[in-house]
Design a protein around this motif. Structure first.
Motif, PDB file in Angstrom:
ATOM      1  N   MET A   1      12.091  -2.047  -0.883  1.00  0.00           N
ATOM      2  CA  MET A   1      11.641  -1.166  -1.943  1.00  0.00           C
ATOM      3  C   MET A   1      10.377  -0.454  -1.472  1.00  0.00           C
ATOM      4  O   MET A   1       9.493  -1.093  -0.910  1.00  0.00           O
ATOM      5  N   PRO A   2      10.258   0.836  -1.732  1.00  0.00           N
ATOM      6  CA  PRO A   2       9.029   1.552  -1.377  1.00  0.00           C
ATOM      7  C   PRO A   2       7.824   0.999  -2.133  1.00  0.00           C
ATOM      8  O   PRO A   2       7.937   0.511  -3.258  1.00  0.00           O
ATOM      9  N   ARG A   3       6.690   1.096  -1.495  1.00  0.00           N
ATOM     10  CA  ARG A   3       5.427   0.642  -2.084  1.00  0.00           C
ATOM     11  C   ARG A   3       4.593   1.866  -2.427  1.00  0.00           C
ATOM     12  O   ARG A   3       4.544   2.829  -1.675  1.00  0.00           O
ATOM     13  N   PHE A   4       3.916   1.805  -3.580  1.00  0.00           N
ATOM     14  CA  PHE A   4       3.123   2.935  -4.070  1.00  0.00           C
ATOM     15  C   PHE A   4       1.707   2.482  -4.384  1.00  0.00           C
ATOM     16  O   PHE A   4       1.493   1.380  -4.901  1.00  0.00           O
ATOM     17  N   TRP A  41       4.959  -5.552  -9.365  1.00  0.00           N
ATOM     18  CA  TRP A  41       3.522  -5.299  -9.332  1.00  0.00           C
ATOM     19  C   TRP A  41       2.951  -6.225  -8.271  1.00  0.00           C
ATOM     20  O   TRP A  41       3.085  -7.449  -8.371  1.00  0.00           O
ATOM     21  N   VAL A  42       2.297  -5.673  -7.259  1.00  0.00           N
ATOM     22  CA  VAL A  42       1.765  -6.463  -6.151  1.00  0.00           C
ATOM     23  C   VAL A  42       0.349  -6.928  -6.456  1.00  0.00           C
ATOM     24  O   VAL A  42       0.055  -8.122  -6.428  1.00  0.00           O
ATOM     25  N   THR A  43      -0.551  -5.985  -6.748  1.00  0.00           N
ATOM     26  CA  THR A  43      -1.940  -6.322  -7.062  1.00  0.00           C
ATOM     27  C   THR A  43      -2.651  -5.101  -7.617  1.00  0.00           C
ATOM     28  O   THR A  43      -2.138  -3.984  -7.532  1.00  0.00           O
ATOM     29  N   SER A  44      -3.840  -5.318  -8.167  1.00  0.00           N
ATOM     30  CA  SER A  44      -4.672  -4.221  -8.660  1.00  0.00           C
ATOM     31  C   SER A  44      -6.131  -4.532  -8.386  1.00  0.00           C
ATOM     32  O   SER A  44      -6.519  -5.697  -8.270  1.00  0.00           O
ATOM     33  N   VAL A  51      -9.059   2.134 -11.542  1.00  0.00           N
ATOM     34  CA  VAL A  51      -8.236   0.978 -11.199  1.00  0.00           C
ATOM     35  C   VAL A  51      -7.225   1.473 -10.172  1.00  0.00           C
ATOM     36  O   VAL A  51      -6.623   2.537 -10.347  1.00  0.00           O
ATOM     37  N   PHE A  52      -7.091   0.725  -9.095  1.00  0.00           N
ATOM     38  CA  PHE A  52      -6.126   1.031  -8.049  1.00  0.00           C
ATOM     39  C   PHE A  52      -5.068  -0.061  -8.062  1.00  0.00           C
ATOM     40  O   PHE A  52      -5.403  -1.237  -8.000  1.00  0.00           O
ATOM     41  N   CYS A  53      -3.812   0.329  -8.157  1.00  0.00           N
ATOM     42  CA  CYS A  53      -2.714  -0.626  -8.249  1.00  0.00           C
ATOM     43  C   CYS A  53      -1.740  -0.418  -7.093  1.00  0.00           C
ATOM     44  O   CYS A  53      -1.517   0.715  -6.662  1.00  0.00           O
ATOM     45  N   VAL A  54      -1.155  -1.505  -6.651  1.00  0.00           N
ATOM     46  CA  VAL A  54      -0.086  -1.447  -5.664  1.00  0.00           C
ATOM     47  C   VAL A  54       1.161  -1.995  -6.347  1.00  0.00           C
ATOM     48  O   VAL A  54       1.174  -3.137  -6.816  1.00  0.00           O
ATOM     49  N   HIS A  55       2.178  -1.148  -6.439  1.00  0.00           N
ATOM     50  CA  HIS A  55       3.441  -1.526  -7.077  1.00  0.00           C
ATOM     51  C   HIS A  55       4.586  -1.150  -6.156  1.00  0.00           C
ATOM     52  O   HIS A  55       4.452  -0.239  -5.324  1.00  0.00           O
ATOM     53  N   GLU A  56       5.717  -1.814  -6.327  1.00  0.00           N
ATOM     54  CA  GLU A  56       6.943  -1.483  -5.599  1.00  0.00           C
ATOM     55  C   GLU A  56       8.020  -1.101  -6.596  1.00  0.00           C
ATOM     56  O   GLU A  56       8.204  -1.772  -7.617  1.00  0.00           O
TER      57      GLU A  56
END
Length: 89
Positions: A1-4, A41-44, A51-56
């Motif tokens: 899955m792509p990560r954003f 949801w990976v982390t924030s 707020v910076f979030c990393v999601h797939e």
């Protein structure tokens, strides 16, 4: 899955309490579960007024739909091209 990487303008983000962060996490988790598509949801990180979030997810539109349903602002969504760290050397 792509990560954003998701950038959110949230004035006072640096001062969010543990209780507020827990509520945001509950909202994000419930919203992700309601999408009916693969989503992780990976982390924030809360820093300054952002707020910076990393999601797939499969695509950016799914990322934006998650934010819309959860009521979270979206300033920018960027697809992660590569990931590296100290171990990469």
């Amino acid at each position: 899955m792509p990560r954003f990487l998701i950038e959110r303008d949230m004035p006072g983000a640096h001062a969010l309490t543990d209780t507020q962060l827990a509520e945001i996490a509950r909202t994000s988790n419930a919203t992700a579960a309601s999408l009916g598509v693969p989503y992780r949801w990976v982390t924030s990180y809360a820093a300054g007024d952002k707020v910076f979030c990393v999601h797939e997810a499969d695509d950016e539109s799914t990322i934006r739909e998650h934010s819309r349903r959860a009521g979270f602002p979206v300033t920018r969504v960027t697809t992660v091209a590569s990931e590296f760290g100290p171990g990469t050397a």
